[in-house]
Design a protein around this motif. Structure first.
Motif: not given
Length: 280
Positions: A275, A53, A273, A147, A38, A117-119, A115, A61
């Motif tokens: 955020w 996520d 990245v 993020q 993070i 999150h994704q990737r 929060l 993750w």
């Protein structure tokens, strides 16, 4: 996140066990390059938070995140279009659901996450990438954080010919699926439009093969990239020749050439990245 079988790019879908192995190996290399999971300026150590996520696959993750903040039991949600790899017995406080990033999220989830999150998933949204980001942004509560990480898809200096071909083929896939190649440049503006502030980004270099000083991570990078190249080659061979940048001969040898090149000289694969914090 894999493409749906009826969409362009369906042949890019990997076998389930291959994808899980690839993502697990890739996860460690990305974490090492980032110096953690993070970058958002959020306090995760003092009170339970609600965390999402998106495009979680098998939850690699999530497991790493939970172990890193074991003193606080956060409420963690994992979502993916394919439930095949969801853990059979997730730990307490962890919930998984099926979700396509191109479609609306549950109404009662909006504005509830501290929060999100994704990737490396937005290519799966094709031409609806902006909508996918805005839908994720809507899930964040005021003063919460989002993020996102995506590949730069650029050619870098001193890049070997096989890695150059790999990136060319990756760009072809983006174009065919209707995704934006300059996606990482677009995300900050989309987040600002969605009511976010403190928008920051960082370029990180995923070091693959010989460029990585850690021998274990070096091997893992070659392994995970070779799996991606195998799937990309299958994808390329399924298309008319005029749709892709590589010849049939190069498609046939891409995986072998890339594996050899990565072990001998390595490569750097840039990612960005982004955020940001939701305005109160």
């Amino acid at each position: 996140m894999a493409a749906e079988p009826t969409e362009p790019g369906a042949h890019y879908v990997m076998k389930s066990e291959e994808e899980v192995s690839r993502l697990s190996n890739q996860h460690e290399i990305i974490k090492d390059a980032m110096g953690g999971l993070i970058l958002a300026n959020i306090d995760l150590s003092t009170r339970p938070l609600r965390v999402l996520d998106s495009a979680t696959a098998d939850g690699t993750w999530i497991r790493d995140f939970a172990s890193g903040y074991a003193l606080v039991q956060h409420e963690i949600h994992g979502a993916d279009i394919d439930p095949t790899n969801f853990p059979a017995n997730p730990p307490a406080g962890t919930i998984y659901r099926v979700q396509d990033i191109k479609k609306s999220w549950p109404e009662d989830w909006k504005g509830t996450f501290d929060l999100v999150h994704q990737r490396l998933a937005l290519v799966g949204a094709g031409p609806a990438q902006k909508e996918a980001v805005l839908n994720l942004a809507a899930l964040v509560k005021p003063n919460g954080w989002i993020q996102l990480m995506e590949a730069e898809n650029v050619f870098v200096d001193d890049q070997g010919p096989a890695m150059y071909d790999f990136v060319r083929l990756m760009k072809d896939m983006f174009i065919i699926m209707g995704a934006k190649i300059d996606l990482t440049r677009q995300i900050p503006g989309w987040l600002e439009e969605a009511g976010f502030t403190d928008i920051q980004d960082r370029l990180i270099d995923m070091k693959i093969g010989a460029t990585n000083p850690n021998p274990r991570l070096a091997k893992q990078g070659v392994y995970s990239t070779a799996i991606s190249a195998t799937a990309l080659s299958r994808f390329g061979k399924s298309l008319p020749p005029e749709k892709i940048s590589l010849s049939q001969e190069k498609l046939d040898t891409l995986v072998t050439d890339l594996r050899t090149e990565l072990f001998e000289r390595g490569a750097v694969y840039p990612m960005r990245v982004v955020w940001a914090r939701k305005k109160v």
